[in-house]
Motif scaffolding. Structure first.
Motif, PDB file in Angstrom:
ATOM      1  N   ASN A  31      29.269  48.177  42.637  1.00 21.88           N
ATOM      2  CA  ASN A  31      28.095  48.811  43.234  1.00 21.88           C
ATOM      3  C   ASN A  31      28.076  50.289  42.902  1.00 21.88           C
ATOM      4  OD1 ASN A  31      26.880  46.634  44.862  1.00 21.88           O
ATOM      5  ND2 ASN A  31      28.859  46.638  45.897  1.00 21.88           N
ATOM      6  N   THR A  32      26.909  50.761  42.475  1.00 22.35           N
ATOM      7  CA  THR A  32      26.701  52.180  42.200  1.00 22.35           C
ATOM      8  C   THR A  32      25.433  52.616  42.928  1.00 22.35           C
ATOM      9  OG1 THR A  32      25.509  51.664  40.166  1.00 22.35           O
ATOM     10  CG2 THR A  32      27.850  52.148  39.950  1.00 22.35           C
ATOM     11  N   PRO A  33      25.342  53.886  43.295  1.00 22.55           N
ATOM     12  CA  PRO A  33      24.187  54.318  44.092  1.00 22.55           C
ATOM     13  C   PRO A  33      22.864  54.333  43.330  1.00 22.55           C
ATOM     14  CG  PRO A  33      25.623  56.173  43.621  1.00 22.55           C
ATOM     15  CD  PRO A  33      26.310  54.950  43.121  1.00 22.55           C
ATOM     16  N   ASP A  34      22.893  54.496  42.018  1.00 20.99           N
ATOM     17  CA  ASP A  34      21.666  54.713  41.263  1.00 20.99           C
ATOM     18  C   ASP A  34      21.132  53.488  40.531  1.00 20.99           C
ATOM     19  OD1 ASP A  34      21.826  57.334  42.076  1.00 20.99           O
ATOM     20  OD2 ASP A  34      22.875  57.978  40.275  1.00 20.99           O
ATOM     21  N   SER A  35      21.815  52.360  40.626  1.00 19.87           N
ATOM     22  CA  SER A  35      21.348  51.194  39.877  1.00 19.87           C
ATOM     23  C   SER A  35      21.700  49.906  40.618  1.00 19.87           C
ATOM     24  CB  SER A  35      21.959  51.179  38.471  1.00 19.87           C
ATOM     25  OG  SER A  35      23.360  51.090  38.555  1.00 19.87           O
ATOM     26  N   GLU A  36      21.221  48.825  40.077  1.00 21.14           N
ATOM     27  CA  GLU A  36      21.528  47.517  40.633  1.00 21.14           C
ATOM     28  C   GLU A  36      23.023  47.231  40.490  1.00 21.14           C
ATOM     29  OE1 GLU A  36      19.454  45.125  42.111  1.00 21.14           O
ATOM     30  OE2 GLU A  36      18.104  46.857  42.176  1.00 21.14           O
ATOM     31  N   PRO A  37      23.571  46.437  41.390  1.00 19.30           N
ATOM     32  CA  PRO A  37      24.991  46.082  41.247  1.00 19.30           C
ATOM     33  C   PRO A  37      25.244  45.361  39.925  1.00 19.30           C
ATOM     34  CG  PRO A  37      24.107  45.316  43.351  1.00 19.30           C
ATOM     35  CD  PRO A  37      22.957  45.821  42.551  1.00 19.30           C
ATOM     36  N   SER A  38      26.372  45.655  39.339  1.00 21.64           N
ATOM     37  CA  SER A  38      26.795  44.981  38.120  1.00 21.64           C
ATOM     38  C   SER A  38      27.743  43.853  38.530  1.00 21.64           C
ATOM     39  CB  SER A  38      27.508  45.973  37.212  1.00 21.64           C
ATOM     40  OG  SER A  38      28.162  45.310  36.168  1.00 21.64           O
ATOM     41  N   VAL A  39      27.374  42.622  38.173  1.00 24.19           N
ATOM     42  CA  VAL A  39      28.187  41.463  38.537  1.00 24.19           C
ATOM     43  C   VAL A  39      28.720  40.831  37.257  1.00 24.19           C
ATOM     44  CG1 VAL A  39      28.227  39.221  39.680  1.00 24.19           C
ATOM     45  CG2 VAL A  39      26.792  41.054  40.592  1.00 24.19           C
ATOM     46  N   THR A  40      30.038  40.714  37.171  1.00 26.51           N
ATOM     47  CA  THR A  40      30.690  40.064  36.038  1.00 26.51           C
ATOM     48  C   THR A  40      31.281  38.760  36.536  1.00 26.51           C
ATOM     49  OG1 THR A  40      31.230  42.219  35.090  1.00 26.51           O
ATOM     50  CG2 THR A  40      32.434  40.302  34.236  1.00 26.51           C
ATOM     51  N   THR A  41      30.915  37.659  35.861  1.00 26.49           N
ATOM     52  CA  THR A  41      31.401  36.338  36.246  1.00 26.49           C
ATOM     53  C   THR A  41      32.324  35.819  35.160  1.00 26.49           C
ATOM     54  OG1 THR A  41      29.332  35.911  37.411  1.00 26.49           O
ATOM     55  CG2 THR A  41      30.703  34.001  36.906  1.00 26.49           C
ATOM     56  N   PHE A  42      33.456  35.313  35.569  1.00 29.33           N
ATOM     57  CA  PHE A  42      34.423  34.722  34.646  1.00 29.33           C
ATOM     58  C   PHE A  42      34.306  33.200  34.730  1.00 29.33           C
ATOM     59  CE2 PHE A  42      35.971  38.911  35.565  1.00 29.33           C
ATOM     60  CZ  PHE A  42      36.402  39.369  34.338  1.00 29.33           C
ATOM     61  N   SER A  43      34.572  32.521  33.626  1.00 28.92           N
ATOM     62  CA  SER A  43      34.422  31.063  33.619  1.00 28.92           C
ATOM     63  C   SER A  43      35.671  30.322  33.146  1.00 28.92           C
ATOM     64  CB  SER A  43      33.240  30.667  32.730  1.00 28.92           C
ATOM     65  OG  SER A  43      33.446  31.126  31.412  1.00 28.92           O
ATOM     66  N   SER A  44      36.663  31.034  32.673  1.00 26.27           N
ATOM     67  CA  SER A  44      37.844  30.359  32.136  1.00 26.27           C
ATOM     68  C   SER A  44      38.746  29.850  33.254  1.00 26.27           C
ATOM     69  CB  SER A  44      38.614  31.285  31.202  1.00 26.27           C
ATOM     70  OG  SER A  44      39.050  32.419  31.923  1.00 26.27           O
ATOM     71  N   ASP A  45      39.394  28.728  32.973  1.00 28.30           N
ATOM     72  CA  ASP A  45      40.333  28.156  33.941  1.00 28.30           C
ATOM     73  C   ASP A  45      41.471  29.112  34.233  1.00 28.30           C
ATOM     74  OD1 ASP A  45      38.928  25.813  34.268  1.00 28.30           O
ATOM     75  OD2 ASP A  45      40.161  24.657  32.867  1.00 28.30           O
ATOM     76  N   HIS A  46      41.948  29.821  33.205  1.00 21.40           N
ATOM     77  CA  HIS A  46      43.102  30.678  33.444  1.00 21.40           C
ATOM     78  C   HIS A  46      42.774  31.832  34.396  1.00 21.40           C
ATOM     79  CE1 HIS A  46      41.518  31.715  29.379  1.00 21.40           C
ATOM     80  NE2 HIS A  46      41.560  32.935  29.846  1.00 21.40           N
ATOM     81  N   ILE A  47      41.573  32.340  34.384  1.00 24.78           N
ATOM     82  CA  ILE A  47      41.197  33.382  35.344  1.00 24.78           C
ATOM     83  C   ILE A  47      41.087  32.772  36.741  1.00 24.78           C
ATOM     84  CG2 ILE A  47      39.381  34.989  36.062  1.00 24.78           C
ATOM     85  CD1 ILE A  47      41.092  36.018  33.734  1.00 24.78           C
ATOM     86  N   LYS A  48      40.486  31.594  36.837  1.00 19.95           N
ATOM     87  CA  LYS A  48      40.378  30.924  38.130  1.00 19.95           C
ATOM     88  C   LYS A  48      41.761  30.672  38.722  1.00 19.95           C
ATOM     89  CE  LYS A  48      39.403  26.458  38.495  1.00 19.95           C
ATOM     90  NZ  LYS A  48      38.664  25.187  38.505  1.00 19.95           N
ATOM     91  N   TYR A  49      42.657  30.110  37.930  1.00 23.33           N
ATOM     92  CA  TYR A  49      44.003  29.817  38.423  1.00 23.33           C
ATOM     93  C   TYR A  49      44.749  31.095  38.797  1.00 23.33           C
ATOM     94  CZ  TYR A  49      43.098  25.193  36.423  1.00 23.33           C
ATOM     95  OH  TYR A  49      42.565  23.983  36.113  1.00 23.33           O
ATOM     96  N   HIS A  50      44.588  32.134  37.978  1.00 19.53           N
ATOM     97  CA  HIS A  50      45.270  33.398  38.257  1.00 19.53           C
ATOM     98  C   HIS A  50      44.758  34.020  39.564  1.00 19.53           C
ATOM     99  CE1 HIS A  50      47.447  37.094  37.577  1.00 19.53           C
ATOM    100  NE2 HIS A  50      46.332  37.762  37.791  1.00 19.53           N
ATOM    101  N   LEU A  51      43.459  34.024  39.753  1.00 19.01           N
ATOM    102  CA  LEU A  51      42.908  34.618  40.971  1.00 19.01           C
ATOM    103  C   LEU A  51      43.332  33.848  42.219  1.00 19.01           C
ATOM    104  CD1 LEU A  51      39.319  35.682  39.873  1.00 19.01           C
ATOM    105  CD2 LEU A  51      41.270  37.154  40.395  1.00 19.01           C
ATOM    106  N   HIS A  52      43.306  32.528  42.137  1.00 22.80           N
ATOM    107  CA  HIS A  52      43.716  31.731  43.303  1.00 22.80           C
ATOM    108  C   HIS A  52      45.211  31.896  43.581  1.00 22.80           C
ATOM    109  CE1 HIS A  52      39.980  28.938  43.021  1.00 22.80           C
ATOM    110  NE2 HIS A  52      39.690  30.160  43.390  1.00 22.80           N
TER     111      HIS A  52
END
Length: 134
Positions: A31-52
């Motif tokens: 979130n930044t004050p001057d623009s829309e929020p920037s949302v980055t979505t990950f789709s790889s299994d390894h990121i999902k497993y790492h985050l969990h």
């Protein structure tokens, strides 16, 4: 699990965290004050497993990365590093696997593709153990 940074910013007259990590949707919001929020979505299994895994066993590390504002760079680098490690190992195995080389030599590309997929699946476990579940 949702982890929000301690630092806040005014967005549309609302106090919002600068960084938000959602381990269920695999998203990082900036979130930044001057623009829309920037949302980055990950789709790889390894990121999902790492985050969990990290949410359960290393929550302090995740909170620190979110608070420092380095979570997005960290996940992008992890995604790249794991993908490259798997591809490097698969290429080594393909170069040395007699059955794969024979399939390519006779033009049996369906068999070669199947063997390559099998090699990729076999390689995930040791790479995930070394790079994802840490």
């Amino acid at each position: 699990m949702i982890i929000r940074s301690k630092d806040k910013v005014q967005v549309n007259s609302k106090n919002k965290p600068v960084w938000v990590l959602d381990t269920d949707t695999l998203t990082v919001t900036h979130n930044t004050p001057d623009s829309e929020p920037s949302v980055t979505t990950f789709s790889s299994d390894h990121i999902k497993y790492h985050l969990h895994y990290s949410a359960e066993y290393r929550p302090d590390k995740m909170k620190r990365l979110v608070n420092d504002g380095t979570i997005l760079d960290y996940l992008i680098e992890l995604d790249r590093a794991v993908t490259e490690a798997i591809e490097r190992q698969v290429e080594k195995w393909k170069a040395a696997d007699r059955e794969y080389l024979e399939a390519v030599a006779v033009g049996d590309f369906n068999r070669a593709d199947g063997l390559e997929n099998m090699l990729r699946l076999c390689e995930k476990d040791p790479i995930y153990a070394a790079m994802v579940y840490v």
